[in-house]
Design a protein around this motif. Sequence first.
Motif, mmCIF file in Angstrom:
data_model
loop_
_atom_site.group_PDB
_atom_site.id
_atom_site.type_symbol
_atom_site.label_atom_id
_atom_site.label_comp_id
_atom_site.label_asym_id
_atom_site.label_seq_id
_atom_site.Cartn_x
_atom_site.Cartn_y
_atom_site.Cartn_z
ATOM 1 N N TYR A 1 0.835 -1.303 0.115
ATOM 2 C CA TYR A 1 -0.121 0.254 -0.155
ATOM 3 C C TYR A 1 0.937 1.197 -0.188
ATOM 4 O O TYR A 1 1.788 1.402 0.408
ATOM 5 N N MET A 2 0.722 2.239 -1.229
ATOM 6 C CA MET A 2 1.785 3.282 -1.380
ATOM 7 C C MET A 2 0.702 4.848 -0.950
ATOM 8 O O MET A 2 1.830 5.635 -1.485
ATOM 9 N N ASP A 3 0.397 4.599 0.428
ATOM 10 C CA ASP A 3 0.094 6.044 1.067
ATOM 11 C C ASP A 3 -0.463 5.648 2.276
ATOM 12 O O ASP A 3 -0.421 4.709 2.661
ATOM 13 N N LEU A 4 -0.838 7.465 3.093
ATOM 14 C CA LEU A 4 -1.140 6.889 4.267
ATOM 15 C C LEU A 4 -2.636 6.519 4.506
ATOM 16 O O LEU A 4 -3.797 6.677 3.437
ATOM 17 N N PRO A 5 -2.799 5.076 4.996
ATOM 18 C CA PRO A 5 -4.534 4.573 4.871
ATOM 19 C C PRO A 5 -5.578 5.910 5.478
ATOM 20 O O PRO A 5 -7.108 5.835 5.093
ATOM 21 N N ALA A 6 -4.861 6.376 6.238
ATOM 22 C CA ALA A 6 -5.508 7.307 6.603
ATOM 23 C C ALA A 6 -4.708 8.973 7.947
ATOM 24 O O ALA A 6 -3.440 8.663 8.320
ATOM 25 N N GLU A 7 -5.588 9.507 7.524
ATOM 26 C CA GLU A 7 -5.040 10.449 8.725
ATOM 27 C C GLU A 7 -5.327 10.993 9.778
ATOM 28 O O GLU A 7 -5.847 11.003 10.660
ATOM 29 N N ARG A 8 -4.139 9.809 10.622
ATOM 30 C CA ARG A 8 -3.881 9.191 12.212
ATOM 31 C C ARG A 8 -2.690 9.684 12.782
ATOM 32 O O ARG A 8 -1.724 9.785 11.683
ATOM 33 N N PRO A 9 -2.647 10.320 13.647
ATOM 34 C CA PRO A 9 -1.166 10.680 14.359
ATOM 35 C C PRO A 9 -0.613 8.897 14.609
ATOM 36 O O PRO A 9 -0.640 8.129 14.616
ATOM 37 N N LEU B 1 -0.944 6.824 17.555
ATOM 38 C CA LEU B 1 -2.163 6.135 17.445
ATOM 39 C C LEU B 1 -1.951 5.193 16.332
ATOM 40 O O LEU B 1 -3.012 3.965 16.592
ATOM 41 N N VAL B 2 -0.827 5.386 15.002
ATOM 42 C CA VAL B 2 -1.204 3.871 14.149
ATOM 43 C C VAL B 2 -0.259 2.756 15.645
ATOM 44 O O VAL B 2 -0.309 1.419 14.708
ATOM 45 N N ALA B 3 0.837 3.415 16.231
ATOM 46 C CA ALA B 3 1.600 2.428 17.006
ATOM 47 C C ALA B 3 0.647 1.893 17.612
ATOM 48 O O ALA B 3 0.659 0.559 18.049
ATOM 49 N N TYR B 4 0.059 2.366 18.370
ATOM 50 C CA TYR B 4 -1.089 1.924 19.247
ATOM 51 C C TYR B 4 -1.914 1.140 18.744
ATOM 52 O O TYR B 4 -2.058 0.053 19.435
ATOM 53 N N LEU B 5 -2.474 1.210 17.489
ATOM 54 C CA LEU B 5 -3.208 0.199 17.136
ATOM 55 C C LEU B 5 -2.927 -0.871 16.458
ATOM 56 O O LEU B 5 -3.161 -1.914 16.477
ATOM 57 N N LEU B 6 -1.779 -0.504 15.853
ATOM 58 C CA LEU B 6 -1.239 -1.938 15.417
ATOM 59 C C LEU B 6 -0.314 -2.657 16.607
ATOM 60 O O LEU B 6 0.239 -4.042 16.346
ATOM 61 N N GLY B 7 -0.094 -2.531 17.625
ATOM 62 C CA GLY B 7 0.816 -3.133 18.236
ATOM 63 C C GLY B 7 0.038 -3.501 19.696
ATOM 64 O O GLY B 7 0.264 -4.295 21.130
ATOM 65 N N LEU C 1 9.025 5.025 11.490
ATOM 66 C CA LEU C 1 9.417 4.368 12.390
ATOM 67 C C LEU C 1 8.603 3.907 13.308
ATOM 68 O O LEU C 1 8.755 2.375 13.837
ATOM 69 N N VAL C 2 6.786 3.839 12.548
ATOM 70 C CA VAL C 2 6.099 3.014 14.156
ATOM 71 C C VAL C 2 5.938 1.825 12.758
ATOM 72 O O VAL C 2 5.658 0.419 13.568
ATOM 73 N N LEU C 3 6.138 1.729 12.140
ATOM 74 C CA LEU C 3 6.049 0.773 10.796
ATOM 75 C C LEU C 3 7.108 -0.605 11.108
ATOM 76 O O LEU C 3 7.301 -1.637 9.889
ATOM 77 N N GLY C 4 8.238 -0.179 11.199
ATOM 78 C CA GLY C 4 9.524 -1.469 11.421
ATOM 79 C C GLY C 4 10.622 -1.085 10.161
ATOM 80 O O GLY C 4 11.504 -1.473 9.985
ATOM 81 N N VAL C 5 10.371 0.119 9.943
ATOM 82 C CA VAL C 5 11.409 0.242 8.782
ATOM 83 C C VAL C 5 12.617 0.806 9.611
ATOM 84 O O VAL C 5 12.870 2.213 10.639
ATOM 85 N N SER C 6 13.938 0.139 9.022
ATOM 86 C CA SER C 6 15.183 0.278 9.826
ATOM 87 C C SER C 6 15.380 1.518 9.038
ATOM 88 O O SER C 6 15.898 2.073 8.680
ATOM 89 N N VAL C 7 16.760 1.710 10.025
ATOM 90 C CA VAL C 7 17.859 3.344 9.591
ATOM 91 C C VAL C 7 18.202 2.778 8.874
ATOM 92 O O VAL C 7 18.426 4.216 7.940
ATOM 93 N N PRO C 8 19.027 1.812 7.800
ATOM 94 C CA PRO C 8 19.527 1.258 7.221
ATOM 95 C C PRO C 8 18.841 1.521 5.456
ATOM 96 O O PRO C 8 19.844 2.531 5.649
ATOM 97 N N ARG C 9 17.755 1.569 5.767
ATOM 98 C CA ARG C 9 16.614 1.178 5.546
ATOM 99 C C ARG C 9 16.156 3.169 4.679
ATOM 100 O O ARG C 9 16.351 3.261 3.847
#
Length: 604
Positions: free
Chosen positions: A299-307, A310-316, A522-530
């Motif tokens: 998916y190549m865009d933000l699914p929702a206008e959400r801070p 809150l995305v980290a809280y939802l996925l976690g 950052l909250v979707l698990g993308v590493s710094v080297p990436r």
Amino acid sequence: MFRLKRTFQAITGIWLAILLPLETLPAKSYQIKQVLIDATVRQDGSLSIRESRTYEFRGHFRWADYRLPVRGFRSVEHFGIEENGTPYRLSDTEEPGTYTLQQSENEFYAKWFYRVSDETRTFTLSFVLTDIVTVYRDVAELYVQFIGEGWDKPTDSVRVTVHLPSGASRDQIRAWAHGPLWGRVDILDGQTVLFTVAPLPKRTFWEGRILFPTELVPSARKRIAREALPAILAQEKQWAEEANRKREELRKKMAARRARKRALMPISLLLSLLSVGVWFLLLVRNRESATRRFSGKYYMDLPAERPPALVAYLLGNRNVGSLAVLATLMELARKGYCEIEEVEGERQTLFGKKRKKEYIIRQTHPATPQPLQPFEEAVLSMLFQEAGDGKTLPLHELANQRRKLVKWFKKWKELLKQEADKLQFFDQKRHKQQITGIFLGLALILISVPFIVLAGEAGIPLLVAGAFIFFGSLFFNTVSARYASEVDQWKALGRFLRKYPPDSMKQQGLFERIDRLLPYALVLGVSVPRIKKIFQQIPEEQAVRFFWWFHVTRGAGGAGAAFGEALGGMISTAASSFSSATGAGGGATAGGGGGAGGSGGGAG
């Protein structure tokens, strides 16, 4: 079909959660598979021993040792070690194929060296114990502890063969074994006595006592001028009666245990099957989701206008780490509430001053303020009022206020929870299903304890079912059905940022919204080297324009790669600082024991 596939994936994940710990056994361990001892009594009263010890190694090992208390004999002589017919040499170099010796008045100690990794090896020790046979007026006695209590590993199988000098008939030989009640002693003929035990528990001795005619050891020097046969027979009779009593007690206990097992096993199986059935019903109901789910890979865009927090809280599933705070900081910077500056600084170390990049957060005021969530305002307050001086905060100062910020982080997560509750991220019915499964699993585990104590294997089905249900319930989906598709899209966006070829991202228009996507990365698990790799594809002027809030003091080098390197360094430092400051992650007979010797040892 889709729902069935997700259920299968969930069950697979549960089994992995249960079985993977079995794969994480200690990286380094060994077992003693077999000990073969061939002992020959000489006419001078000494005992010549060849002891072959088979080790099964897991991991890397380089030495083993052997301890023998000097007890019941005069000395250890003619010691040697060999492997597959190749002798080891005496040396202090600790090289493979060498051994060292230490001998005191009370103990003989040998240590040999080798190189081994995940192999089975057999080492043969040979030595002579002098003056170990005691000659009385009426009988000669060999009383020796073949294996002592000094071994902290069990041995799968022990076989000891003792050869006597010729000249006696089988009827003239008496022998007893001391140690585990399941051990055996067999007089094969007038010259051979066999002692066997399998297994031999750790720190448990295995010894033998043999009586034979004095004429077999005419040159023996250890002599006592008194008769000993009646006292020895009386002592062994007492120990044999005690052993028989213990065997009878053990037999009765085992019979009662088998009876309890027969009675409790059907109950255990039925209760386990019913519980697993109830749990699968909970699982099927829990897996009922929105009728429409996102099934794409990327998916190549933000699914929702959400801070991003809150995305980290939802996925976690209600759990967030320090990266959620950092993502909120970067989102606030994008909105114009703060800036981050990279500066050259000096840090005092044990070896003097060392130059190091420092990062300063400065509060700013946007020209057009945007409404902030309470948890976003809390981050600004923490940075500039609680930890900073009201206007600035060096990132490394966060670590100095850890106790204060740990408490702040707990309150901050409560603010996230309140906002998530307003949005009804999580379905209370599904949460109750998860809690029900967790308590059901714990109940089975607790019930299994008395079953195992009373009936051994009868409690295993309950334990396995309880562990399966407990860990499986942790995988329950508690997200509200209306957010199910959004969750899939956020995960697909994470896969896109983590795996999609960076040189192809430009074609998808990613670089035009990289400033919006970075906090979420950052909250979707993308590493710094990436992240650095992505910035290698972005023109410098575009990177600087989008990330106007990040100031780099050194030259950028004409490409986004240098800017990305600086940005990656800031993210790494900030993530470490927030993680440290908040305390959150970034994501025989029973008698005896008096025989001579009694070896012990280990490996490393």
